[in-house]
Design an enzyme around this catalytic site. Structure first.
Site, PDB file in Angstrom:
ATOM      1  N   GLU A 116      57.827  25.188  89.927  1.00  0.00           N
ATOM      2  CA  GLU A 116      57.013  25.080  88.708  1.00  0.00           C
ATOM      3  C   GLU A 116      57.916  25.238  87.496  1.00  0.00           C
ATOM      4  O   GLU A 116      59.042  25.685  87.606  1.00  0.00           O
ATOM      5  CB  GLU A 116      55.987  26.227  88.646  1.00  0.00           C
ATOM      6  CG  GLU A 116      55.119  26.352  89.851  1.00  0.00           C
ATOM      7  CD  GLU A 116      54.504  27.751  89.982  1.00  0.00           C
ATOM      8  OE1 GLU A 116      54.571  28.529  89.008  1.00  0.00           O
ATOM      9  OE2 GLU A 116      53.975  28.039  91.059  1.00  0.00           O
ATOM     10  N   LYS A 118      59.198  27.200  84.323  1.00  0.00           N
ATOM     11  CA  LYS A 118      59.222  28.594  83.877  1.00  0.00           C
ATOM     12  C   LYS A 118      58.899  28.599  82.389  1.00  0.00           C
ATOM     13  O   LYS A 118      59.717  28.218  81.567  1.00  0.00           O
ATOM     14  CB  LYS A 118      60.579  29.230  84.138  1.00  0.00           C
ATOM     15  CG  LYS A 118      60.597  30.711  83.807  1.00  0.00           C
ATOM     16  CD  LYS A 118      61.851  31.354  84.333  1.00  0.00           C
ATOM     17  CE  LYS A 118      61.932  32.848  84.159  1.00  0.00           C
ATOM     18  NZ  LYS A 118      61.311  33.433  83.018  1.00  0.00           N
ATOM     19  N   TYR A 240      49.281  31.053  87.320  1.00  0.00           N
ATOM     20  CA  TYR A 240      50.127  30.744  88.479  1.00  0.00           C
ATOM     21  C   TYR A 240      49.905  31.610  89.709  1.00  0.00           C
ATOM     22  O   TYR A 240      50.449  31.308  90.756  1.00  0.00           O
ATOM     23  CB  TYR A 240      51.611  30.682  88.112  1.00  0.00           C
ATOM     24  CG  TYR A 240      52.180  31.842  87.309  1.00  0.00           C
ATOM     25  CD1 TYR A 240      52.298  33.100  87.857  1.00  0.00           C
ATOM     26  CD2 TYR A 240      52.625  31.631  86.006  1.00  0.00           C
ATOM     27  CE1 TYR A 240      52.837  34.146  87.119  1.00  0.00           C
ATOM     28  CE2 TYR A 240      53.172  32.671  85.260  1.00  0.00           C
ATOM     29  CZ  TYR A 240      53.273  33.929  85.827  1.00  0.00           C
ATOM     30  OH  TYR A 240      53.809  34.947  85.105  1.00  0.00           O
ATOM     31  N   LYS A 328      67.457  29.241  85.694  1.00  0.00           N
ATOM     32  CA  LYS A 328      67.417  29.194  84.233  1.00  0.00           C
ATOM     33  C   LYS A 328      68.294  28.062  83.695  1.00  0.00           C
ATOM     34  O   LYS A 328      69.395  27.844  84.203  1.00  0.00           O
ATOM     35  CB  LYS A 328      67.932  30.514  83.656  1.00  0.00           C
ATOM     36  CG  LYS A 328      67.053  31.717  83.960  1.00  0.00           C
ATOM     37  CD  LYS A 328      65.882  31.745  83.027  1.00  0.00           C
ATOM     38  CE  LYS A 328      65.488  33.090  82.474  1.00  0.00           C
ATOM     39  NZ  LYS A 328      66.336  34.165  82.264  1.00  0.00           N
ATOM     40  N   CYS A 430      72.269  35.413  39.751  1.00  0.00           N
ATOM     41  CA  CYS A 430      71.777  34.230  40.454  1.00  0.00           C
ATOM     42  C   CYS A 430      72.927  33.238  40.626  1.00  0.00           C
ATOM     43  O   CYS A 430      73.589  32.885  39.644  1.00  0.00           O
ATOM     44  CB  CYS A 430      70.639  33.586  39.668  1.00  0.00           C
ATOM     45  SG  CYS A 430      70.151  31.983  40.345  1.00  0.00           S
ATOM     46  N   CYS A 433      71.874  29.937  38.283  1.00  0.00           N
ATOM     47  CA  CYS A 433      71.791  29.963  36.819  1.00  0.00           C
ATOM     48  C   CYS A 433      72.524  31.147  36.195  1.00  0.00           C
ATOM     49  O   CYS A 433      72.646  31.224  34.973  1.00  0.00           O
ATOM     50  CB  CYS A 433      70.336  29.946  36.367  1.00  0.00           C
ATOM     51  SG  CYS A 433      69.467  31.477  36.731  1.00  0.00           S
ATOM     52  N   CYS A 448      65.946  36.098  41.496  1.00  0.00           N
ATOM     53  CA  CYS A 448      66.339  35.553  40.205  1.00  0.00           C
ATOM     54  C   CYS A 448      65.054  35.507  39.382  1.00  0.00           C
ATOM     55  O   CYS A 448      64.084  34.877  39.795  1.00  0.00           O
ATOM     56  CB  CYS A 448      66.907  34.140  40.364  1.00  0.00           C
ATOM     57  SG  CYS A 448      67.078  33.301  38.781  1.00  0.00           S
ATOM     58  N   CYS A 453      65.096  28.736  36.062  1.00  0.00           N
ATOM     59  CA  CYS A 453      66.234  28.497  36.950  1.00  0.00           C
ATOM     60  C   CYS A 453      66.050  27.152  37.657  1.00  0.00           C
ATOM     61  O   CYS A 453      65.004  26.913  38.264  1.00  0.00           O
ATOM     62  CB  CYS A 453      66.340  29.623  37.977  1.00  0.00           C
ATOM     63  SG  CYS A 453      67.581  29.299  39.241  1.00  0.00           S
TER      64      CYS A 453
HETATM   65  S1  IVH Z   1      56.036  34.065  88.939  1.00  0.00           S
HETATM   66  C1  IVH Z   1      56.880  38.169  90.746  1.00  0.00           C
HETATM   67  N1  IVH Z   1      55.871  31.709  87.729  1.00  0.00           N
HETATM   68  O1  IVH Z   1      58.972  34.695  84.145  1.00  0.00           O
HETATM   69  C2  IVH Z   1      56.709  36.836  90.188  1.00  0.00           C
HETATM   70  N2  IVH Z   1      56.651  33.586  86.518  1.00  0.00           N
HETATM   71  O2  IVH Z   1      61.451  36.092  84.662  1.00  0.00           O
HETATM   72  C3  IVH Z   1      56.960  36.644  88.757  1.00  0.00           C
HETATM   73  N3  IVH Z   1      57.211  33.123  84.196  1.00  0.00           N
HETATM   74  O3  IVH Z   1      57.556  37.878  84.389  1.00  0.00           O
HETATM   75  C4  IVH Z   1      56.076  35.682  88.168  1.00  0.00           C
HETATM   76  N4  IVH Z   1      56.695  30.986  84.230  1.00  0.00           N
HETATM   77  O4  IVH Z   1      56.420  36.189  82.844  1.00  0.00           O
HETATM   78  C5  IVH Z   1      56.195  33.018  87.620  1.00  0.00           C
HETATM   79  N5  IVH Z   1      55.680  29.607  86.745  1.00  0.00           N
HETATM   80  C6  IVH Z   1      55.993  30.904  86.649  1.00  0.00           C
HETATM   81  C7  IVH Z   1      56.467  31.480  85.460  1.00  0.00           C
HETATM   82  C8  IVH Z   1      56.785  32.828  85.437  1.00  0.00           C
HETATM   83  C9  IVH Z   1      57.144  31.988  83.498  1.00  0.00           C
HETATM   84  C10 IVH Z   1      57.696  34.415  83.673  1.00  0.00           C
HETATM   85  C11 IVH Z   1      56.847  35.605  84.042  1.00  0.00           C
HETATM   86  C12 IVH Z   1      57.795  36.557  84.733  1.00  0.00           C
HETATM   87  C13 IVH Z   1      59.121  36.086  84.234  1.00  0.00           C
HETATM   88  C14 IVH Z   1      60.238  36.478  85.177  1.00  0.00           C
END
Ligand code: IVH
Length: 694
Positions: A116, A118, A240, A328, A430, A433, A448, A453
């Site tokens: 999914e 993030k 989620y 990430k 300033c 000016c 100022c 100005c």
């Molecule tokens: S699962 C224990 N799914 O990311 C599982 N988290 O870095 C943790 N987050 O605290 C949550 N999108 O706030 C999950 N699709 C997603 C997410 C997600 C964003 C955030 C969430 C979590 C943090 C962890």
């Protein structure tokens, strides 16, 4: 070279201290000082040390806990099960390592992944309770807090439109969830980028510091004690997890998301099911390509082992499940040197320091300037000319300096300068000016005070012409510079006496654009009291206050004549705002300006039912079938809110609203980088805040 036991112990203690400090900044103050990656690196270093020296491990080590402490002010409620965090992977290798470990631990159990987006927001737990008639009602919304105990922000959560307040018995039956006493949904709350920008524009107009990024803005908003404000900010929530009695309730993640959709929760559509690291990487690439056009911020992809049976086998470490990982994106940050600190003058005369940087590539663009906001911020960061700094690009276009860093051992590029021995000081005159600047006792900002100005005039004109204010299209920076430099415009009112011959005299101004501008200026006379009040640039009077004043007093005359007490009788108008309004209208120059504008034919009364201005200036293109509105209805509602609906997508399109089976228009939008939203987002935009002035 080995270190002594005492040194190692000291090192461990200092890492713990640091981590605690950063957790506090992140979770309690909503104001992180270091990036997630830096935080993780420190956490890993501590973990490694503790693993090598298990005798030094203590139960209060940050490695043994989930996070910081919840902020004061809301009722604390224990979570049904801890809201954990995720371990991170930053490279394909780290992801492959994780995949290998998953397979090892899973043994004979199936391993497929649900991937999914993030979302870069904050997690929320929503509790629903069954009613006697079989419906389930939202009874509680909790923030993550420290992971064990969250804060009860139910009132605020109720204002989020994508959080169902009620799930019908029928839906529960279809999902196979009837007859339960209740259930819990966990998800991520985000502030859409458009709302974030609007919020910051408004904060700026009201003289407040802008929020650093949409995540902080969402966190701050969810914790305000004023649900009205939360409602205006248009937060969004993507579900989620589905839990029943504190246990994951579905056979797997894919099934859980389907059930959540059936129940009416908003689930992010960008997700996939796959089996291999290669497929995950391909998904990541697709998501990264989408990133610039998404209406919200994301910071990576979350990969979850799909089957619950396998999740149970894999289990948890102290702070995260072994069955999930966050991959990430590389941070949109870079290190560069401050070459100069410039000071700009705003329309109110406020002086703002801006860092001029050695150009640095960050996330696909070259960054050359970063706002430093005010003298306090410069002091807090310790930035001076020649400092090496970390620059981050958040949801906003303006990059920010997050910290001063040591000089890199091998700085790239040229023009390195020597760091100044002197800390930076705001100028006492300033920079435009030369008038001596003033600083009010107890305030950070210096001003100022010269109302003539040139910098102030230029900024006032730009602000006056701004889309959300008098909406004079075509009056941009270059033209303003020409108009002020030539002396044609010395005050806002002079705009209304400009003539065609005067304009075409200016360099690069053709007859066609001059005519268009004159027409825009003429039209702006009808903008109405709220807009004009904003346009005058009274300190602390932003859109909201202007609306309230227009509604309460009905005319410019009445506002100008009102006493501080009368002004304060208006809801939300406090002593600071009313004093500022009084001061503005007590000033003879301002009185003369208002009188001149009146004589020039500008409308200075509020209409009985002013058209909502929410979507004014925005152009929408509709495509596909929407879940609830017909296209005709959508068009009517957009137009009623002041927006335009066009038939085809161009660079001028503000939003493409895409439904089911959206076709070539969607592709075109993606190609041009036009924001794509769905019906829910449109409805959220349309949900005005009862803003009509009476
Ligand atoms: S699962 C224990 N799914 O990311 C599982 N988290 O870095 C943790 N987050 O605290 C949550 N999108 O706030 C999950 N699709 C997603 C997410 C997600 C964003 C955030 C969430 C979590 C943090 C962890």
């Amino acid at each position: 070279m080995g270190s002594s036991a005492a040194e190692i112990e000291a090192e461990i203690e200092s890492l713990r201290e640091e981590l605690r400090h950063h957790e506090h900044c992140y979770y309690v103050l909503d104001s992180p000082e270091i990036s997630d990656a830096q935080y993780d690196a420190k956490m890993r270093a501590l973990k490694a040390l503790e693993e090598a020296h298990p005798e030094l491990l203590t139960p209060d080590s940050p490695t043994q806990r989930v996070g910081g402490r919840p902020a004061e002010g809301f009722r604390k409620v224990a979570h049904s099960r801890p809201m954990l965090s995720l371990d991170n992977a930053y490279s394909a290798e780290e992801l492959a390592d994780w995949d290998r470990r998953v397979h090892e631990l899973a043994g004979e159990l199936p391993v497929r992944y649900a991937a999914e987006m993030k979302l870069d927001g904050l997690s929320l737990a929503l509790h629903y309770e069954a009613q006697p008639n079989g419906d389930a009602r939202l009874v509680r919304g909790l923030t993550r807090g420290d992971g064990q105990v969250g804060e009860d922000v139910t009132g605020n959560v109720r204002t989020i439109r994508s959080v169902p307040l009620l799930v019908s018995a029928e839906k529960l039956r279809v999902a196979g969830m009837d007859g339960l006493p209740g259930f819990e949904v966990r998800g991520e709350v985000v502030m859409p980028i458009a709302s974030f920008r609007r919020m910051n524009e408004e904060r700026e107009r009201a003289g407040l510091a802008p929020a650093a990024n949409p995540r902080n803005a969402a966190a701050g908003t969810l914790r305000t004690l004023e649900p009205n404000i939360v409602a205006q900010r248009r937060l969004d929530c993507y579900a989620y997890f589905l839990l029943i009695a504190g246990e994951y309730a579905a056979a797997g993640q894919t099934a859980a998301l389907q059930t959540l959709e059936t129940l009416g929760f908003r689930v992010n559509p960008h997700r996939t099911s796959c089996a291999t690291v290669e497929e995950l990487l391909a998904f990541l690439e697709r998501v990264e390509a989408m990133r610039p056009t998404l209406p919200y911020e994301i910071d990576g992809v979350v990969v979850k082992v799909d089957a619950q049976a396998t999740q149970l086998r894999l289990g948890y470490t102290g702070r995260a499940p072994r069955w999930a990982i966050a991959y990430k994106f590389a941070a949109r940050a870079g290190v560069t040197q401050v070459q100069e600190i410039e000071v700009t003058v705003g329309r109110t005369g406020k002086l703002s320091p801006v860092a001029v940087l050695r150009p640095v590539r960050i996330g696909g663009t070259t960054v050359e300037r970063a706002s430093l906001f005010n003298a306090d911020e410069v002091a807090r960061l310790g930035v001076r000319v020649g400092s090496w700094v970390m620059v981050e690009r958040g949801g906003d276009v303006i990059p920010k300096i997050t910290q001063v860093v040591p000089r890199p051992s091998k700085p790239e590029g040229e023009n390195e300068i020597v760091e100044s021995a002197e800390p930076f000081h705001m100028p006492t005159a300033c920079p435009v000016c030369g008038t001596a600047v003033q600083q009010t006792e107890g305030e950070v900002d210096s001003y100022c005070v010269n109302t003539d100005c040139p910098a102030r005039l230029a900024q006032s004109l730009l602000y006056f012409a701004h889309r959300g204010v008098m909406n004079i299209d075509g009056l941009g920076e270059v033209l303003v510079e020409q108009l002020t430099a030539s002396g044609l415009v010395r005050s806002i009112a002079d705009l209304y006496t400009l003539t065609l011959p005067q304009l075409v005299e200016l360099e690069r101004v053709g007859e066609k654009s001059a005519l268009a501008l004159l027409q825009q200026i003429e039209q702006s006379k009808q903008a109405g009291l709220t807009r004009l009040l904003m346009g005058l640039g009274v300190r602390f009077v932003g859109e909201r206050t202007a609306e309230l004043l227009a509604g309460a007093f009905g005319s410019m005359e009445a506002i100008a004549a009102a006493s501080e007490d009368e002004l304060m009788a208006v809801d939300e108008v406090g002593p600071k705002v009313s004093a500022s309004i009084r001061k503005f209208f007590a000033n003879e120059r301002n009185q003369a300006l208002v009188e001149r504008l009146r004589a020039l034919g500008l409308k200075m009364t509020a209409e009985k039912k002013q058209r909502s201005t929410e979507l004014t200036g925005l152009t929408f293109v509709l495509t596909g079938t929407f879940p609830t509105l017909t296209r005709e209805e959508a068009k009517e509602r957009i137009e009623a809110a002041g927006g335009k609906v066009a038939g085809s997508v161009s660079k001028k399109t503000s939003y493409v609203v895409a439904g089911e089976e959206a076709g070539s228009k969607l592709a075109k939008a993606q190609e041009l980088g036009v924001a794509v939203i769905d019906e829910i987002a449109l409805l959220a935009m349309l949900a005005t805040r009862g803003s009509e002035a009476h």
